[in-house]
Write a protein that holds these residues in place. Sequence first.
Motif, PDB file in Angstrom:
ATOM      1  N   THR A 142       0.836  -1.210   0.000  1.00 36.32           N
ATOM      2  CA  THR A 142       0.000   0.000   0.000  1.00 36.32           C
ATOM      3  C   THR A 142       0.865   1.253   0.000  1.00 36.32           C
ATOM      4  OG1 THR A 142      -1.762  -1.144   1.192  1.00 36.32           O
ATOM      5  CG2 THR A 142      -1.802   1.261   1.225  1.00 36.32           C
ATOM      6  N   ARG A 145       2.875   1.507  -3.339  1.00 38.29           N
ATOM      7  CA  ARG A 145       2.036   1.994  -4.438  1.00 38.29           C
ATOM      8  C   ARG A 145       1.791   3.495  -4.319  1.00 38.29           C
ATOM      9  NH1 ARG A 145      -1.751  -3.194  -3.561  1.00 38.29           N
ATOM     10  NH2 ARG A 145      -0.799  -4.600  -5.106  1.00 38.29           N
ATOM     11  N   HIS A 146       1.607   3.946  -3.089  1.00 43.01           N
ATOM     12  CA  HIS A 146       1.380   5.378  -2.855  1.00 43.01           C
ATOM     13  C   HIS A 146       2.562   6.200  -3.367  1.00 43.01           C
ATOM     14  CE1 HIS A 146       0.321   9.110  -0.810  1.00 43.01           C
ATOM     15  NE2 HIS A 146       1.539   9.120  -0.274  1.00 43.01           N
ATOM     16  N   SER A 157      -2.645   1.634  -8.398  1.00 46.82           N
ATOM     17  CA  SER A 157      -3.430   1.013  -7.320  1.00 46.82           C
ATOM     18  C   SER A 157      -3.366  -0.509  -7.305  1.00 46.82           C
ATOM     19  CB  SER A 157      -4.892   1.455  -7.404  1.00 46.82           C
ATOM     20  OG  SER A 157      -5.444   1.102  -8.659  1.00 46.82           O
TER      21      SER A 157
END
Length: 339
Positions: A142, A145-146, A157
């Motif tokens: 997460t 990916r950010h 995403s």
Amino acid sequence: MLANDFISWLLIYLPSCSIGLTLLLALLLDKFLGEARQYHYLVGFGWLAQQCEKRLNIYTQSKADNNSQVLVFNNKNAALGALSWALLVLPLPLLYFFYLNDLVWYWQILCDASVLYLAIGLNSLHQHAMQVYKPLNVNNLTEARHFTGYLVSRETSTLTPDEMSRATVESMLENGHDSVIASMIYFIIGGAPLVIFHRFANTLDAMWGYRTLQFNSFGFASARLDDLLGFFSAKVCTLLYAMQSKTFKVFTKALKNSASQGNQYKSHNGGWVMAAGATVMNIKLGGSASYHGKLVESVTLGCGNKIEIEDIPNSVLLVKRAAILLTLIVMLLTFMWLY
């Protein structure tokens, strides 16, 4: 007597080495100071570009256009985009050229090195790469990916670790040219005014140079001018990447892949530098990626193994070595010219 002779020699020699000294000082400032944490000039420039685009971009989107994604070229909007580009890019380099380009040599070096330091962002590249690399190492997808989304315009995403590694390495190699090597090359050619000129033009391409309904016409001049400005510097960057090959065979392979694969890539300049860098690193880049809801298939760049997480820091190291190599070449050529 010897001390006086040495000082006299320095006063004669150092002004003649101003280009190499400026490159070296800019790299040192970047290493020890890093990117400006507040009031970065590109943030202000980006804000001005947004305000200009809001007022002058007259693109229209009908419901039919939105559904069909048909891109229509509007000559008037393209002209307004070119005018916006000129209004944003030209004033500061011209002011620098006429008012800050004829200082005493030591003040000129300090002033020019400060401009170049603000443009190259080598330390910033490393920081952005580590923001992806570190969470990937602990399988924090997460967060990875950010931060991958900070580097690329593709959708992040659903990216896998390998896809994020690929996106980050591609960004490092391409931005290694755009923000580091190209800035150094244009300083060598035309001093700090040309550095500012190129950096602003490259920033507008990053903001407006997209084949979308909003920017297809308005960003046309920005995209084409950035391609033109980057043509020569990309070839030099390709050579600097290729020169880091372990064998002459890999060196020639890197140059051949740049010419064959890079010319097929969506971005000519980006394709050349990425193909060379990937070949030297013995990895493959390219493949499919989603941009603005559209799946785009890119040509394979480089050759060798499947990309891995550890290739992220290796790509940053390749860019750093290219910058150091260019500085050493300039200093060596200056020494040979003087003697």
